[in-house]
Design an enzyme around this catalytic site. Structure first.
Site, PDB file in Angstrom:
ATOM      1  CD  GLU A   1      -2.898  -1.138  -0.015  1.00  0.00           C
ATOM      2  OE1 GLU A   1      -3.231  -0.038  -0.486  1.00  0.00           O
ATOM      3  OE2 GLU A   1      -3.284  -2.232  -0.473  1.00  0.00           O
ATOM      4  CB  ILE A   2       4.171   2.273  -0.359  1.00  0.00           C
ATOM      5  CG1 ILE A   2       4.828   1.016  -0.936  1.00  0.00           C
ATOM      6  CG2 ILE A   2       4.159   2.209   1.152  1.00  0.00           C
ATOM      7  CD1 ILE A   2       5.367   1.178  -2.297  1.00  0.00           C
TER       8      ILE A   2
ATOM      9  CB  THR B   1      -0.936  -0.564  -8.476  1.00  0.00           C
ATOM     10  OG1 THR B   1      -0.814  -1.862  -7.880  1.00  0.00           O
ATOM     11  CG2 THR B   1      -1.836  -0.656  -9.698  1.00  0.00           C
TER      12      THR B   1
ATOM     13  CE  LYS C   1      -0.383  -7.031  -7.724  1.00  0.00           C
ATOM     14  NZ  LYS C   1       0.463  -6.145  -6.916  1.00  0.00           N
TER      15      LYS C   1
ATOM     16  CB  VAL D   1       2.433  -9.419  -4.390  1.00  0.00           C
ATOM     17  CG1 VAL D   1       3.357 -10.581  -4.111  1.00  0.00           C
ATOM     18  CG2 VAL D   1       1.298  -9.370  -3.388  1.00  0.00           C
TER      19      VAL D   1
END
EC number: 6.3.3.3
Length: 240
Positions: free
Chosen positions: A15-16, A19, A40, A120
């Site tokens: 979550e940084i 993507t 991905k 991931v």
């Protein structure tokens, strides 16, 4: 025709903005006249639409790429629950086989000029009992782009991740500073510190510093990234 280029995007944490940055790179590559595709390989967290399981990160990559890969190549392993991949895979009866991903990447390289492979979580996320995403990056043999989520603690996280990348014998092609905490004090000073340390210790250039964006726009962010600098690094790292 020159051989396709490829890179592995990792981050200092989950979550940084991996993507977001991957999508921005895809826009930049497309603007440079390249056929740009994204993978991905392992995605945890799926939703069903029109009878098919999908993943939001993979959707964002598809929207930014100008070459659409078949879903089985883009994401060989789509797990339903949004949790640590090795835990979800074990519960869903899925073996996260690195060889399958390497084969999918080989096929992707036949379809595009440049392939962005988004990892991931962070650099060392378990995929099985003894193998992790660092092993995947090694198996793919790709230069790495590190996304640093600019928030308190990011300097240590970034330097430790860069050390782990170097320990696997992989080149750090560059890094991106992604401002995820708009209220962080001394954010620019943190970026300046990392710029000096990563350049000195790993010869890794800053590819761009992205301001906090709400809502995020990968296309707009792509203009802040030095895609040509990255392309030169990828070409220098490509097998002769």
């Amino acid at each position: 025709m020159s051989a396709p280029l490829s890179l592995f995007v990792t981050g200092t944490d989950t979550e940084i903005g991996k993507t977001f940055v991957s999508a921005a790179l895809l826009h930049g590559f497309a603007r440079a006249g390249l056929r740009a595709a994204a993978m991905k390989p392992v995605a945890a967290g799926a939703y069903e639409r029109d009878g098919a399981w999908r993943n939001e990160d993979a959707d964002q990559l598809d929207a930014a790429a100008n070459v659409a890969l078949p879903a089985a190549i883009r994401t060989p392993f789509l797990l339903k629950a949004p949790a640590a991949p090795h835990i979800v895979a074990a519960r869903e009866g899925v073996a996260l086989d690195i060889g399958t991903i390497v084969d999918a990447h080989r096929r992707a390289c036949e379809m595009a000029d440049v392939i962005v492979v988004e990892g991931v979580g962070g650099f060392r996320v378990p995929l099985a009992d003894t193998r992790d995403t660092a092993d995947l990056a090694v198996a793919l043999g790709l230069p790495v782009v590190l996304v640093v989520g600019v928030r308190l603690g990011c300097i240590s996280h970034a330097l430790l991740t860069a050390e782990a990348i170097a320990a696997r014998g992989l080149p750090l092609a560059g890094w991106v500073a992604n401002r995820i905490d708009p209220a962080m004090p001394f954010a620019d000073d943190n970026v300046d510190t990392l710029r000096a340390w990563l350049e000195r210790e790993h010869r890794a250039p800053l590819l761009g510093a992205l301001a906090h964006m709400s809502p995020p726009s990968p296309d707009a962010a792509s203009h802040a990234l030095d895609v040509n600098l990255l392309l030169n690094a990828l070409r220098a790292a490509a097998p002769r």
